[in-house]
Scaffold this motif. Structure first.
Motif, PDB file in Angstrom:
ATOM      1  N   UNK A 297       1.042  -1.187   0.034  1.00 33.70           N
ATOM      2  CA  UNK A 297      -0.055  -0.155   0.061  1.00 33.70           C
ATOM      3  C   UNK A 297       0.983   1.311   0.036  1.00 33.70           C
ATOM      4  N   UNK A 298       1.950   1.296  -0.599  1.00 34.70           N
ATOM      5  CA  UNK A 298       2.792   2.242  -0.410  1.00 34.70           C
ATOM      6  C   UNK A 298       2.367   3.758  -1.204  1.00 34.70           C
ATOM      7  N   UNK A 299       1.451   3.778  -2.015  1.00 35.35           N
ATOM      8  CA  UNK A 299       0.906   4.818  -2.623  1.00 35.35           C
ATOM      9  C   UNK A 299      -0.218   5.562  -1.513  1.00 35.35           C
ATOM     10  N   UNK A 302       2.124   6.916   1.604  1.00 29.10           N
ATOM     11  CA  UNK A 302       2.737   8.124   1.313  1.00 29.10           C
ATOM     12  C   UNK A 302       1.889   9.055   0.621  1.00 29.10           C
ATOM     13  N   UNK A 303       0.595   9.251   0.948  1.00 29.36           N
ATOM     14  CA  UNK A 303      -0.444  10.132   0.390  1.00 29.36           C
ATOM     15  C   UNK A 303      -0.120  11.529   0.728  1.00 29.36           C
ATOM     16  N   UNK A 306       2.398  12.702  -1.517  1.00 27.91           N
ATOM     17  CA  UNK A 306       2.030  12.611  -3.090  1.00 27.91           C
ATOM     18  C   UNK A 306       1.459  13.999  -3.230  1.00 27.91           C
ATOM     19  N   UNK A 307       0.468  14.243  -2.068  1.00 30.77           N
ATOM     20  CA  UNK A 307      -0.261  15.504  -2.142  1.00 30.77           C
ATOM     21  C   UNK A 307       0.554  16.670  -2.299  1.00 30.77           C
ATOM     22  N   UNK A 308       1.572  16.711  -1.278  1.00 33.27           N
ATOM     23  CA  UNK A 308       2.520  17.755  -1.545  1.00 33.27           C
ATOM     24  C   UNK A 308       3.413  17.955  -2.730  1.00 33.27           C
ATOM     25  N   UNK A 309       3.693  16.999  -3.471  1.00 35.17           N
ATOM     26  CA  UNK A 309       4.309  17.039  -4.821  1.00 35.17           C
ATOM     27  C   UNK A 309       3.039  17.672  -5.798  1.00 35.17           C
ATOM     28  N   UNK A 310       1.749  17.073  -5.670  1.00 36.20           N
ATOM     29  CA  UNK A 310       0.671  17.751  -6.483  1.00 36.20           C
ATOM     30  C   UNK A 310       0.745  19.388  -6.529  1.00 36.20           C
TER      31      UNK A 310
END
Length: 333
Positions: A297-299, A302-303, A306-310
């Motif tokens: 469940x890596x994605x 690290x949600x 991921x959001x910070x990148x977006x």
């Protein structure tokens, strides 16, 4: 006797001319310099060597490429400057460092956009990926194309990564660029820029707790000797961009440019196919030597990252186009 002396005189006079012709031939032979940061065992160095061998063979030695691995010519920032000024001819550069010249290359590091090198390789044919290469022309650089160093995973000294709590407060080696720094800071890790040749010692002496790394660099640099817990996440792809300074390219004849273009295309394609196969063989080797885990469940784990990148990079038009075109391409298959 007079005839003998005349003949000898002609031969003696011809010697300087012969030497001059030999010297002229030697001057005409061209040597190009290629720099990269990875160690000799890495797939990128193998790709560079394949390019060099092909160019030397097809030019009958009139055009050669000397390879400088392991950052011998400096870090990637220094090598970019050298290419822009004509001191270095060719570089196999990380897309991470290339994003300092063309920000859209950050799109390649969109978290979990690709699950494998094979998927990422297909995205090189999108219009957006090709536009990124074209945009380098205005920076004094000519980009040939892409190859890959593998997907990114997490190697830790003390334990596997089951959640972001396992990396919180930890010194994680990253490549020094904004996308990776943003992603790791969002989960309260301490991203620590470290040159690849210094990572082994950093892990060994405890200055680094872990490494954001591809399997080829991990195996080629022997990091498994000083860190025994690998968590497979495939959280980012890691493309490389083959680049030549425009000053160096302009110094070549049309035939030489065509030779380099063809040999480079073949080498990059070979490197990608070889890396796709190496992902499996490297994993098998590591499973025999250290503890290897898969974070299923890596994605989701690290949600936040991921959001910070977006939020930081998602508004760039070419990055948006790349993400959309890549997703559509993969969904169509």
């Amino acid at each position: 006797m007079t005839n003998i002396l005349n003949t000898a005189t002609r031969y003696l006079c011809a010697i300087p001319l012969g030497l001059a012709l030999i010297a002229s031939t030697q001057v005409e032979a061209k040597e190009l310099r290629l720099g990269l940061i990875t160690p000799p065992q890495h797939i990128l160095n193998q790709t560079a060597q394949r390019l060099a061998d092909t160019v030397a063979e097809r030019s009958n030695g009139d055009l050669t490429i000397t390879i400088f691995p392991s950052g011998q010519l400096g870090d990637e920032s220094a090598m970019f400057t050298q290419m822009e000024t004509g001191l270095l001819d060719i570089g196999l550069m990380t897309a991470a460092a290339t994003s300092q010249r063309e920000p859209a290359f950050v799109g390649w590091f969109t978290p979990f956009l690709f699950s494998s090198v094979e998927e990422a390789a297909k995205a090189t044919e999108t219009d957006a990926a090709q536009q990124m290469l074209q945009n380098l022309e205005s920076k004094g650089l000519h980009a040939f194309g892409y190859t890959f160093a593998g997907m990114r995973h997490i190697l830790m000294r003390e334990s596997a990564v089951n959640s972001t709590e396992d990396v919180s407060g930890k010194n994680i080696r990253i490549i020094p660029f904004a996308a990776m720094n943003t992603w790791w800071r969002a989960v309260e890790a301490r991203p620590t820029p470290t040159s690849l040749p210094d990572v082994y010692q950093g892990l060994q002496n405890g200055m680094l707790d872990g490494v954001d790394i591809d399997l080829d660099a991990l195996v080629g640099s022997g990091f498994y000797e000083v860190a025994e817990h690998l968590t497979l996440t495939s959280h980012m792809a890691f493309p490389e961009v083959a680049i030549m300074g425009q000053a160096s390219r302009a110094s070549l004849s049309d035939a030489e440019r065509q030779l380099i273009d063809t040999a480079m295309a073949e080498a990059l394609a070979w490197g990608t196919e070889t890396e796709i196969a190496a992902e499996a063989s490297n994993r098998t080797l590591l499973e025999d030597r250290i503890n290897v885990y898969t974070l299923e469940s890596a994605e989701d784990a690290f949600s936040t990252a991921n959001q910070a990148f977006a939020e930081r990079f998602g508004d760039h038009p070419l990055i948006q186009a790349f993400q959309q075109q890549s997703t559509e391409l993969l969904n169509a298959e």
